[in-house]
Design a protein around this motif. Structure first.
Motif, PDB file in Angstrom:
ATOM      1  N   ALA A 123       0.818  -1.213   0.000  1.00  0.00           N
ATOM      2  CA  ALA A 123       0.000   0.000   0.000  1.00  0.00           C
ATOM      3  C   ALA A 123       0.851   1.262   0.000  1.00  0.00           C
ATOM      4  N   GLU A 124       2.015   1.229   0.687  1.00  0.00           N
ATOM      5  CA  GLU A 124       2.849   2.434   0.773  1.00  0.00           C
ATOM      6  C   GLU A 124       3.333   2.888  -0.608  1.00  0.00           C
ATOM      7  N   LYS A 125       3.615   1.931  -1.496  1.00  0.00           N
ATOM      8  CA  LYS A 125       4.087   2.304  -2.835  1.00  0.00           C
ATOM      9  C   LYS A 125       2.970   2.930  -3.654  1.00  0.00           C
ATOM     10  N   PHE A 126       1.761   2.374  -3.573  1.00  0.00           N
ATOM     11  CA  PHE A 126       0.637   2.998  -4.258  1.00  0.00           C
ATOM     12  C   PHE A 126       0.369   4.386  -3.673  1.00  0.00           C
ATOM     13  N   ALA A 127       0.465   4.508  -2.352  1.00  0.00           N
ATOM     14  CA  ALA A 127       0.221   5.806  -1.715  1.00  0.00           C
ATOM     15  C   ALA A 127       1.185   6.857  -2.239  1.00  0.00           C
ATOM     16  N   ASP A 128       2.457   6.502  -2.347  1.00  0.00           N
ATOM     17  CA  ASP A 128       3.455   7.454  -2.840  1.00  0.00           C
ATOM     18  C   ASP A 128       3.199   7.814  -4.296  1.00  0.00           C
ATOM     19  N   LEU A 129       2.873   6.826  -5.106  1.00  0.00           N
ATOM     20  CA  LEU A 129       2.595   7.063  -6.526  1.00  0.00           C
ATOM     21  C   LEU A 129       1.436   8.039  -6.692  1.00  0.00           C
ATOM     22  N   PHE A 130       0.348   7.807  -5.964  1.00  0.00           N
ATOM     23  CA  PHE A 130      -0.842   8.649  -6.104  1.00  0.00           C
ATOM     24  C   PHE A 130      -0.605  10.039  -5.516  1.00  0.00           C
ATOM     25  N   ALA A 131       0.052  10.096  -4.349  1.00  0.00           N
ATOM     26  CA  ALA A 131       0.273  11.392  -3.695  1.00  0.00           C
ATOM     27  C   ALA A 131       1.133  12.309  -4.553  1.00  0.00           C
ATOM     28  N   ARG A 132       2.118  11.762  -5.227  1.00  0.00           N
ATOM     29  CA  ARG A 132       2.983  12.606  -6.054  1.00  0.00           C
ATOM     30  C   ARG A 132       2.227  13.199  -7.232  1.00  0.00           C
ATOM     31  N   GLU A 133       1.207  12.489  -7.722  1.00  0.00           N
ATOM     32  CA  GLU A 133       0.421  13.065  -8.820  1.00  0.00           C
ATOM     33  C   GLU A 133      -0.444  14.238  -8.339  1.00  0.00           C
ATOM     34  N   ILE A 134      -0.642  14.324  -7.049  1.00  0.00           N
ATOM     35  CA  ILE A 134      -1.378  15.448  -6.479  1.00  0.00           C
ATOM     36  C   ILE A 134      -0.432  16.594  -6.121  1.00  0.00           C
ATOM     37  N   THR A 135       0.689  16.261  -5.508  1.00  0.00           N
ATOM     38  CA  THR A 135       1.593  17.310  -5.027  1.00  0.00           C
ATOM     39  C   THR A 135       2.567  17.804  -6.101  1.00  0.00           C
ATOM     40  N   GLU A 136       2.913  16.938  -7.066  1.00  0.00           N
ATOM     41  CA  GLU A 136       3.890  17.314  -8.090  1.00  0.00           C
ATOM     42  C   GLU A 136       3.281  17.454  -9.479  1.00  0.00           C
ATOM     43  N   GLY A 137       2.059  16.954  -9.667  1.00  0.00           N
ATOM     44  CA  GLY A 137       1.406  17.020 -10.967  1.00  0.00           C
ATOM     45  C   GLY A 137       1.255  15.639 -11.583  1.00  0.00           C
ATOM     46  N   MET A 138       0.252  15.500 -12.440  1.00  0.00           N
ATOM     47  CA  MET A 138      -0.008  14.222 -13.101  1.00  0.00           C
ATOM     48  C   MET A 138       1.013  13.962 -14.198  1.00  0.00           C
ATOM     49  N   VAL A 139       1.393  12.712 -14.322  1.00  0.00           N
ATOM     50  CA  VAL A 139       2.431  12.330 -15.280  1.00  0.00           C
ATOM     51  C   VAL A 139       1.867  12.274 -16.690  1.00  0.00           C
ATOM     52  N   VAL A 140       2.558  12.933 -17.603  1.00  0.00           N
ATOM     53  CA  VAL A 140       2.383  12.698 -19.030  1.00  0.00           C
ATOM     54  C   VAL A 140       3.497  11.732 -19.398  1.00  0.00           C
ATOM     55  N   PRO A 141       3.183  10.478 -19.719  1.00  0.00           N
ATOM     56  CA  PRO A 141       4.217   9.428 -19.792  1.00  0.00           C
ATOM     57  C   PRO A 141       5.457   9.827 -20.586  1.00  0.00           C
ATOM     58  N   ARG A 142       6.580   9.634 -19.940  1.00  0.00           N
ATOM     59  CA  ARG A 142       7.915   9.834 -20.513  1.00  0.00           C
ATOM     60  C   ARG A 142       8.178  11.282 -20.935  1.00  0.00           C
ATOM     61  N   VAL A 143       7.328  12.213 -20.513  1.00  0.00           N
ATOM     62  CA  VAL A 143       7.514  13.590 -20.962  1.00  0.00           C
ATOM     63  C   VAL A 143       7.656  14.557 -19.796  1.00  0.00           C
ATOM     64  N   GLU A 144       6.655  14.626 -18.921  1.00  0.00           N
ATOM     65  CA  GLU A 144       6.622  15.694 -17.922  1.00  0.00           C
ATOM     66  C   GLU A 144       5.518  15.415 -16.921  1.00  0.00           C
ATOM     67  N   ARG A 145       5.405  16.306 -15.954  1.00  0.00           N
ATOM     68  CA  ARG A 145       4.240  16.347 -15.084  1.00  0.00           C
ATOM     69  C   ARG A 145       3.450  17.617 -15.398  1.00  0.00           C
ATOM     70  N   ARG A 146       2.114  17.510 -15.295  1.00  0.00           N
ATOM     71  CA  ARG A 146       1.269  18.664 -15.579  1.00  0.00           C
ATOM     72  C   ARG A 146       0.503  19.049 -14.309  1.00  0.00           C
ATOM     73  N   GLY A 147      -0.753  19.441 -14.436  1.00  0.00           N
ATOM     74  CA  GLY A 147      -1.528  19.911 -13.300  1.00  0.00           C
ATOM     75  C   GLY A 147      -1.799  18.834 -12.274  1.00  0.00           C
ATOM     76  N   PRO A 148      -2.240  19.255 -11.080  1.00  0.00           N
ATOM     77  CA  PRO A 148      -2.457  18.306  -9.990  1.00  0.00           C
ATOM     78  C   PRO A 148      -3.746  17.511 -10.153  1.00  0.00           C
ATOM     79  N   ALA A 149      -3.710  16.255  -9.758  1.00  0.00           N
ATOM     80  CA  ALA A 149      -4.933  15.461  -9.689  1.00  0.00           C
ATOM     81  C   ALA A 149      -5.831  16.017  -8.600  1.00  0.00           C
ATOM     82  N   GLY A 150      -7.148  15.899  -8.794  1.00  0.00           N
ATOM     83  CA  GLY A 150      -8.094  16.415  -7.819  1.00  0.00           C
ATOM     84  C   GLY A 150      -8.869  15.353  -7.079  1.00  0.00           C
ATOM     85  N   LEU A 151      -8.599  14.087  -7.378  1.00  0.00           N
ATOM     86  CA  LEU A 151      -9.318  12.967  -6.760  1.00  0.00           C
ATOM     87  C   LEU A 151      -8.452  11.731  -6.890  1.00  0.00           C
TER      88      LEU A 151
END
Length: 324
Positions: A123-151
């Motif tokens: 669970a800790e690995k999934f938690a880190d993966l999901f939390a980073r998409e909120i705090t750092e932005g959602m991943v555009v695969p192999r390119v960048e991070r964009r805006g934050p996830a909201g849910l």
């Protein structure tokens, strides 16, 4: 916006929660079955997809809609840059989600292949993966991070919770606690027991939305009432889909009227569960506006007061999505 305003993460950044308007909480914009984008008979025409989705979002707005939540999560076609352009072009707020599941739709990367049989990510690995998409932005695969996830969203295997499903539920709850975001999951076979798994991580019940509760089996088990009594959100997310495993809209309206009479108005959320564009699987091609054009009048016929309808369409999803 005052410094004390409660905000919601949209693909264009945080917006005041009271600007969301009518919210549809369990929709899909571009929904691609994992791997279908590589199939010889699947065409991904971005311009065509944009025009199709823009027309559907403008229709939603024309009928009073304000915000669409794309609840498909990661790896199912989520295209953050496309959603940014759609939001700018249509004026509809778009909240995108992180998360994934159920187990059968995960890639092998999310199992640990060194064991036999493979074991799930903790669970800790999934938690880190999901939390980073909120705090750092959602991943555009192999390119960048964009805006934050909201849910944070996930789904449980329909036959029952697997070990990986449990890791996903617990990881989603931990990420929600770490970031102030809510969790939405589509239940498998026992909505109440699956909810208890999330709540076991000490996430407040009102930060959890349980989807699929307009399935006949869920209603027969009393799940909508039990989920609401536990303090979580009851999501009827296939409005307009009638027959088969789902209630009719008239039966949904009766269920909502019963929940309102029982004092659970603030626990109800509605959605069509539409897929604006689907690739690799059949689309639920109902309009996002169906709740507003067809179902709201039905609620009135079943005795649900206008104030309660507004609470369900605006205040309840706003309270769920607001960052805490």
């Amino acid at each position: 916006m005052s410094v004390n305003s409660t905000t919601v993460n949209t693909v264009l950044g945080p917006v005041p929660a009271d600007e969301l308007g009518v919210v549809s909480v369990h929709e899909a914009l571009l929904s691609v079955f994992p791997g279908a984008e590589h199939a010889f008979d699947i065409t991904i025409d971005r311009a065509e997809i944009f025009e199709t989705l823009a027309a559907k979002l403008r229709d939603f707005r024309a009928h009073g809609g304000g915000t669409i939540v794309d609840s498909t999560g990661m790896f199912h076609g989520r295209d953050v840059r496309l959603y940014e352009a759609l939001s700018r072009a249509t004026g509809v707020h778009i909240v995108a989600s992180t998360g994934q599941g159920p187990e059968e739709l995960l890639g092998g990367y999310f199992l640990t292949p060194q064991t036999n049989p493979p074991t799930p990510w903790p669970a800790e690995k999934f938690a880190d993966l999901f939390a980073r998409e909120i705090t750092e932005g959602m991943v555009v695969p192999r390119v960048e991070r964009r805006g934050p996830a909201g849910l944070i969203t996930t789904a449980v295997t329909r036959a029952g919770v697997t070990a990986t499903d449990e890791s996903l539920l617990r990881g989603a709850a931990r990420a929600a606690l770490a970031t102030g975001t809510a969790v939405s999951f589509r239940h498998g076979v026992d909505a109440v027991r699956e909810l208890e798994t999330v709540l076991d991580e000490k996430l407040p019940a009102d930060r959890v939305a349980v989807g699929g509760l307009d399935r006949k089996d869920a209603v027969a088990a009393g799940a909508p009432e039990k989920v609401a009594a536990r303090g979580a959100r009851v999501v009827l997310d296939r409005i307009g889909t009638e027959g088969g495993e789902y209630l009719t809209d008239a039966e949904r309206a009766d269920l909502i009227a019963d929940l309102v009479r029982a004092g659970h108005t603030d626990r109800i959320l509605l959605s069509v569960g539409a897929a604006g564009v689907a690739k690799g699987h059949p689309a639920n091609d109902l309009a996002y506006s169906h709740v507003l054009t067809a179902f709201v009048p039905l609620l009135a016929e079943h005795g649900v007061a206008e104030g309660d309808v507004l609470r369900i369409l605006e205040a309840n999803p706003r309270d769920l999505l607001a960052m805490r």
